[in-house]
Design a protein around this motif. Structure first.
Motif, PDB file in Angstrom:
ATOM      1  N   GLN A  56       0.823  -1.207   0.000  1.00 10.80           N
ATOM      2  CA  GLN A  56       0.000   0.000   0.000  1.00 10.80           C
ATOM      3  C   GLN A  56       0.861   1.262   0.000  1.00 10.80           C
ATOM      4  O   GLN A  56       0.491   2.268  -0.612  1.00 10.80           O
ATOM      5  CB  GLN A  56      -0.958  -0.022   1.183  1.00 10.80           C
ATOM      6  N   LYS A  57       2.033   1.231   0.655  1.00 15.84           N
ATOM      7  CA  LYS A  57       2.932   2.391   0.628  1.00 15.84           C
ATOM      8  C   LYS A  57       3.459   2.629  -0.782  1.00 15.84           C
ATOM      9  O   LYS A  57       3.613   3.773  -1.207  1.00 15.84           O
ATOM     10  CB  LYS A  57       4.105   2.184   1.591  1.00 15.84           C
ATOM     11  N   ILE A  58       3.732   1.555  -1.502  1.00 13.07           N
ATOM     12  CA  ILE A  58       4.207   1.688  -2.884  1.00 13.07           C
ATOM     13  C   ILE A  58       3.109   2.318  -3.746  1.00 13.07           C
ATOM     14  O   ILE A  58       3.365   3.236  -4.533  1.00 13.07           O
ATOM     15  CB  ILE A  58       4.641   0.313  -3.439  1.00 13.07           C
ATOM     16  N   ILE A  59       1.884   1.864  -3.562  1.00 11.33           N
ATOM     17  CA  ILE A  59       0.754   2.431  -4.298  1.00 11.33           C
ATOM     18  C   ILE A  59       0.559   3.893  -3.897  1.00 11.33           C
ATOM     19  O   ILE A  59       0.316   4.756  -4.755  1.00 11.33           O
ATOM     20  CB  ILE A  59      -0.520   1.600  -4.042  1.00 11.33           C
ATOM     21  N   LEU A  60       0.683   4.181  -2.611  1.00 11.85           N
ATOM     22  CA  LEU A  60       0.559   5.548  -2.112  1.00 11.85           C
ATOM     23  C   LEU A  60       1.565   6.471  -2.801  1.00 11.85           C
ATOM     24  O   LEU A  60       1.220   7.560  -3.253  1.00 11.85           O
ATOM     25  CB  LEU A  60       0.768   5.573  -0.596  1.00 11.85           C
ATOM     26  N   ILE A  63      -6.516   9.063  -2.054  1.00 15.63           N
ATOM     27  CA  ILE A  63      -5.738   7.824  -2.012  1.00 15.63           C
ATOM     28  C   ILE A  63      -6.330   6.848  -1.007  1.00 15.63           C
ATOM     29  O   ILE A  63      -6.481   5.657  -1.296  1.00 15.63           O
ATOM     30  CB  ILE A  63      -4.257   8.123  -1.702  1.00 15.63           C
ATOM     31  N   HIS A  64      -6.690   7.352   0.175  1.00 16.50           N
ATOM     32  CA  HIS A  64      -7.258   6.464   1.197  1.00 16.50           C
ATOM     33  C   HIS A  64      -8.553   5.840   0.699  1.00 16.50           C
ATOM     34  O   HIS A  64      -8.799   4.649   0.909  1.00 16.50           O
ATOM     35  CB  HIS A  64      -7.473   7.212   2.515  1.00 16.50           C
ATOM     36  N   GLY A  65      -9.371   6.626   0.011  1.00 12.93           N
ATOM     37  CA  GLY A  65     -10.620   6.096  -0.556  1.00 12.93           C
ATOM     38  C   GLY A  65     -10.361   4.995  -1.568  1.00 12.93           C
ATOM     39  O   GLY A  65     -11.045   3.965  -1.574  1.00 12.93           O
ATOM     40  N   MET A  66      -9.365   5.197  -2.415  1.00 15.90           N
ATOM     41  CA  MET A  66      -9.020   4.175  -3.415  1.00 15.90           C
ATOM     42  C   MET A  66      -8.515   2.904  -2.749  1.00 15.90           C
ATOM     43  O   MET A  66      -8.894   1.797  -3.145  1.00 15.90           O
ATOM     44  CB  MET A  66      -7.960   4.711  -4.367  1.00 15.90           C
ATOM     45  N   SER A 102      -4.183   2.512   8.148  1.00 12.07           N
ATOM     46  CA  SER A 102      -4.973   3.557   8.802  1.00 12.07           C
ATOM     47  C   SER A 102      -4.722   4.908   8.136  1.00 12.07           C
ATOM     48  O   SER A 102      -3.689   5.133   7.498  1.00 12.07           O
ATOM     49  CB  SER A 102      -4.619   3.639  10.286  1.00 12.07           C
ATOM     50  N   LEU A 103      -5.676   5.796   8.309  1.00 12.89           N
ATOM     51  CA  LEU A 103      -5.531   7.140   7.748  1.00 12.89           C
ATOM     52  C   LEU A 103      -4.326   7.842   8.366  1.00 12.89           C
ATOM     53  O   LEU A 103      -3.605   8.568   7.678  1.00 12.89           O
ATOM     54  CB  LEU A 103      -6.811   7.933   7.980  1.00 12.89           C
ATOM     55  N   LYS A 104      -4.070   7.594   9.648  1.00 12.82           N
ATOM     56  CA  LYS A 104      -2.909   8.186  10.321  1.00 12.82           C
ATOM     57  C   LYS A 104      -1.603   7.717   9.657  1.00 12.82           C
ATOM     58  O   LYS A 104      -0.708   8.503   9.391  1.00 12.82           O
ATOM     59  CB  LYS A 104      -2.902   7.826  11.800  1.00 12.82           C
ATOM     60  N   THR A 105      -1.491   6.418   9.380  1.00 10.41           N
ATOM     61  CA  THR A 105      -0.304   5.870   8.712  1.00 10.41           C
ATOM     62  C   THR A 105      -0.156   6.474   7.322  1.00 10.41           C
ATOM     63  O   THR A 105       0.945   6.836   6.904  1.00 10.41           O
ATOM     64  CB  THR A 105      -0.403   4.337   8.615  1.00 10.41           C
ATOM     65  N   LEU A 106      -1.276   6.609   6.626  1.00 13.30           N
ATOM     66  CA  LEU A 106      -1.249   7.188   5.292  1.00 13.30           C
ATOM     67  C   LEU A 106      -0.749   8.630   5.345  1.00 13.30           C
ATOM     68  O   LEU A 106       0.121   9.024   4.569  1.00 13.30           O
ATOM     69  CB  LEU A 106      -2.636   7.127   4.670  1.00 13.30           C
ATOM     70  N   TYR A 107      -1.262   9.427   6.283  1.00 14.51           N
ATOM     71  CA  TYR A 107      -0.827  10.823   6.403  1.00 14.51           C
ATOM     72  C   TYR A 107       0.655  10.917   6.771  1.00 14.51           C
ATOM     73  O   TYR A 107       1.362  11.801   6.289  1.00 14.51           O
ATOM     74  CB  TYR A 107      -1.671  11.575   7.432  1.00 14.51           C
TER      75      TYR A 107
END
Length: 81
Positions: free
Chosen positions: A10-14, A27-30, A41-46
Motif C-alpha cells: 500500500q505504501k508503494i501504491i501511495l 488515495i485512502h478512498g481508493m 490507517s488514515l494516520k499511517t497514510l498521512y
C-alpha cells in the motif's frame, strides 16, 4: 508485484498516486475500495504522505535503534551454554 507485506504494498501504491498528485483523502478512498478493512490507517497514510512531501522518497521503514524485532535462535542457544 513482487512479494512484500500488505502495508508495504500500500505504501508503494501511495507513492505512485502521490506522484500523480492525488490527495491523501483520495488515495485512502481508493485503497479502501481495494483492500477494505485491511487498508492502512488514515494516520499511517498521512505519516507516509508527509514524508513524501518533505522529500523522503523511500517507502522502506527507516532504521531504528533498540531491540531487534526478530531473534537469531542459533545464536541464542550458544549464549545459553
Amino acid at each position: 508485484m513482487w512479494f512484500c507485506g500488505l502495508a508495504m504494498e500500500q505504501k508503494i501504491i501511495l507513492k505512485f498516486l502521490y506522484k500523480l498528485r492525488k490527495s491523501a483523502g483520495q488515495i485512502h478512498g481508493m485503497l479502501k475500495q481495494v483492500y477494505g478493512d485491511d487498508t492502512v490507517s488514515l494516520k499511517t497514510l498521512y505519516t507516509s504522505f508527509k514524508k513524501f512531501i518533505d522529500g523522503r522518497g523511500s517507502v522502506e521503514d527507516e532504521h531504528r535503534n533498540g531491540r531487534p524485532t526478530t531473534a537469531d535462535n542459533a545464536r541464542l542457544q550458544t549464549l545459553r551454554l
